[in-house]
Enzyme design. Structure first.
Site, PDB file in Angstrom:
ATOM      1  N   LYS A 341       2.385  -1.981  -2.865  1.00  0.00           N
ATOM      2  CA  LYS A 341       2.268  -0.945  -1.743  1.00  0.00           C
ATOM      3  C   LYS A 341       1.739  -1.998  -0.542  1.00  0.00           C
ATOM      4  O   LYS A 341       1.113  -3.041  -0.663  1.00  0.00           O
ATOM      5  CB  LYS A 341       1.203  -0.133  -2.122  1.00  0.00           C
ATOM      6  N   ASP A 342       1.930  -1.517   0.826  1.00  0.00           N
ATOM      7  CA  ASP A 342       1.550  -2.164   2.006  1.00  0.00           C
ATOM      8  C   ASP A 342       0.225  -2.481   2.013  1.00  0.00           C
ATOM      9  O   ASP A 342      -0.758  -1.815   1.450  1.00  0.00           O
ATOM     10  CB  ASP A 342       2.001  -1.097   3.264  1.00  0.00           C
ATOM     11  N   LYS A 343      -0.134  -3.709   3.012  1.00  0.00           N
ATOM     12  CA  LYS A 343      -1.525  -3.997   3.112  1.00  0.00           C
ATOM     13  C   LYS A 343      -1.927  -3.232   4.263  1.00  0.00           C
ATOM     14  O   LYS A 343      -3.333  -2.794   4.033  1.00  0.00           O
ATOM     15  CB  LYS A 343      -1.627  -5.707   3.297  1.00  0.00           C
TER      16      LYS A 343
END
Length: 688
Positions: A341-343
């Site tokens: 998942k995105d940071k």
């Protein structure tokens, strides 16, 4: 991050890649704060994960979910095999033959009867067991070995010319060994397994080959699955056979090979036409079943798995796992998840941790909260998660500081935005991997490390791994010191505890040295999922460039030589355009038979890679490759215009937007392995 996506120092950026549509687009700021970009996983039942219980199921359309990364098995066994488009004709899909049960055989009351051509129930259990007990690379090699055995048999191979056994390596836990023996024999009845000093060896089952000379391969396959399952009161029936001498030979073979386990008898049966015939029925001897350990006893001794929902903020998934593993005292490889998942976002995703009880996980709640994480919905589960084991992701995104493109004065901003959104909703977007796949903004991106590993440049890969960023925090200070001094032990002392990957690698380098062999041992010290991550990043970069070349060369028109999926794999309503795929490079895929295929070969040659390069035995890396849709579509899209003010955000009711205060709230779902930032780039026509 207004208008421009932070670009890495290596040129791996989306700005050079072509787009699907030609609308004007607009400018805006994305991810100005983590709250502006919220990602919520959608589980396989279509439910949104949340801080409490899963929410209402949602539909993502008819297109099946694609795997998050390269498939764990070779394409001939798990990936839908694409078809080459030849002029106006599409070849029929490759499918395993389906077999209907033989009618006219009625199982006895209170028993289970397996008829040749049908498999025993619970056929998916062995797949889950193999996934949970075997490292991904070992699983890949096992599947390849099984494929090779069948291919060699079918071609009357010379046994002396090919490997006759495959080692799974040492398996110290006795229960795990027992589960592996059973799972392999159930999935591959034509293989046999033996244990030698805790090492499991897999070999060709010559009994299967001999039985195939008497009965069909289908019957032999199902019979050996029946034998290994050892279900109480179960029976197996070979297909009706009117040849007495042939039946006698089958009786003799089964008695000679398996007489201590089963007994056979011939029974009169009636076929579909009402004609009398004779079939051989096999049943277990009672004394043989009494030796089998009760299933309940096995279940009690299984490893502990705890499932939970992880909420993280401003953290990469692997970084979050490093924190969690450090706090819980387990390895990063004990965690499983469905995707990265995105940071720079708030994300909710499912995770499973092995060897940790729910009570223990709850104990660290207050500690990990300081690192930007929370855990919810903690519960016991039976096994780990797999990459791609989700239906998709839901996104709630705010785009701030809306403005027209600098050279666009021809239309109202609100009209431009609506036009852009509706255009992409209808036409879809090019399914690029997003820049977070490559570590955007970093001095060294992950695909560079992946290329070094594929070229077996182990020392170079280590140097790239420890290349620092321009900041002066403790982690980058330690990396800078290591590159200047080659002092692995001293660098270890400088790194914080949560940098688990770095510490694993440094401990191995301190022990084995900084030469080629030492660096190889160093890479082997970190979990396979982390090693393969870098290789997949390189494969993703090549796919992005190939997709861009494909659109620049042919546009959206389907061309002769393209690879397309059959309708069975994408849904009845999918157009031919939606079925076009491009290969993720690997050793077991085929390339388009047009200019795109030629481009692949030239591009790989430029990096010094050939097809065989996607097997790196020294690192247990085996990348068969898979196929990825060129086009993807948004699901469940809604959007609203907002106005920022000192009192908060309210819905913009006017037809005209105040550009200095205007914001856009987008809410939509995407299939697995699709990137919202890529979709936004297509909508806005600018790098974000």
């Amino acid at each position: 991050m207004s208008g421009v996506w932070p670009r890495g120092r290596t040129g791996t950026m989306l700005g050079v890649l072509s787009m699907r549509s030609n609308h004007a687009g607009f400018q805006g700021s994305v991810k100005t704060s983590a709250n502006d970009f919220i990602v919520t996983e959608i589980d396989t039942l279509g439910r949104l994960l949340s801080e409490s219980t899963a929410k209402t199921p949602r539909a993502l359309g008819d297109t099946p979910a694609a795997p998050e990364s390269c498939c764990p098995q070779s394409p001939c066994r798990s990936c839908p095999e694409p078809l080459e488009l030849r002029r106006e004709e599409v070849l029929g899909p490759f499918n395993s033959p389906s077999h209907a049960p033989v009618e006219g055989l009625s199982p006895a009351k209170g028993s289970t009867e397996h008829v040749a051509g049908t498999a025993p129930e619970g056929g998916h259990h062995e797949v889950g067991t193999l996934d949970s007990l075997l490292d991904e690379s070992v699983n890949e090699l096992l599947n390849q070995f099984a494929c090779n055995i069948k291919d060699w048999w079918d071609s009357e191979y010379d046994p002396a010319a090919h490997p006759t056994e495959f080692s799974l390596g040492p398996v110290l836990d006795k229960r795990n060994r027992a589960d592996l023996h059973s799972a392999i024999r159930q999935k591959f009845p034509f293989l046999m397994t033996v244990t030698k000093n805790n090492e499991i060896l897999v070999k060709a089952n010559t009994d299967y080959k001999q039985l195939c000379q008497l009965v069909s391969e289908e019957e032999a396959f199902d019979f050996l699955k029946f034998l290994d399952a050892k279900l109480e009161n179960s029976k197996f029936s070979f297909k009706p056979d009117g040849n007495k001498e042939h039946r006698k030979a089958v009786h003799h073979f089964v008695s000679q090979k398996f007489g201590k386990l089963v007994e056979t008898k011939s029974f009169s049966v009636t076929d579909l036409n009402g004609q009398q015939n004779v079939a051989i029925i096999v049943r277990f001897r009672e004394k043989s079943l009494s030796r089998k350990r009760p299933a309940a006893d096995c279940q009690e001794k299984q490893d502990i798995y705890t499932g939970f929902t992880l909420r993280k903020e401003n953290l990469e998934t692997l970084e979050a796992i490093s924190y969690l593993s450090s706090e819980l005292g387990v390895l990063p490889s004990d965690f499983s998840y469905t995707g990265i998942k995105d940071k720079k976002a708030i994300t909710y995703q499912a995770m499973v941790v092995k060897k940790v009880t729910p009570e223990r996980l709850k104990e660290i709640g207050s500690t990990i909260e300081k690192k930007g994480m929370k855990v919810y919905n903690i519960h016991s589960v039976c096994q780990h998660l797999r990459l791609g084991q989700l239906k998709g992701n839901h996104f709630d995104i705010i785009v701030r500081d809306l403005k027209p493109q600098s050279n666009d004065f021809s239309a109202d901003l609100k009209e431009r935005i609506s036009e852009a959104i509706e255009n992409v909703k209808t036409k879809g977007f090019v399914n690029y991997f997003g820049p977070q796949r490559f570590g955007h903004g970093q001095n060294v991106q992950t695909d560079q490390i992946g290329l070094a590993l594929l070229n077996e440049e182990m020392v170079k890969a280590v140097k790239l791994f420890f290349t620092p960023e321009d900041t002066d925090d403790p982690v980058n200070q330690a990396k800078r010191y290591f590159l200047q001094s080659d002092d692995a032990k001293g660098t270890l002392a400088m790194l914080p505890e949560f940098k688990v990957r770095e510490k694993m690698l440094l401990r191995a380098l301190n022990r084995y040295g900084l030469h080629h062999e030492g660096c190889t041992r160093g890479w082997l010290s970190i979990p396979h999922s982390m090693r393969i991550f870098y290789v997949h990043a390189y494969c993703s970069k090549i796919w992005n460039e190939a997709a861009s070349f494909r659109f620049m060369t042919y546009g959206s028109k389907v061309m002769e030589g393209d690879l397309v999926l059959s309708e069975d794999n994408v849904g009845e309503n999918s157009s031919l355009n939606d079925r076009v795929v491009l290969p993720m490079v690997g050793h077991s895929i085929k390339y388009p038979n047009n200019k795109v295929g030629q481009w692949y070969h030239e591009r790989l040659a430029k990096d010094g890679l050939q097809t065989c390069s996607f097997r790196v035995s020294a690192l247990q890396l085996n990348t068969p490759g898979c196929y990825r849709h060129i086009l993807k579509y948004i699901h469940n899209l809604s959007y609203h215009f907002l106005e920022d003010n000192e009192k908060g955000i309210k819905t913009e009711e006017d037809s005209h937007l105040n550009e200095s205060k205007a914001s856009l709230l987008l809410s939509f779902d995407l299939d697995p392995s699709c990137y919202a930032t890529v979709c936004l780039r297509e909508i806005m026509k600018c790098d974000l």
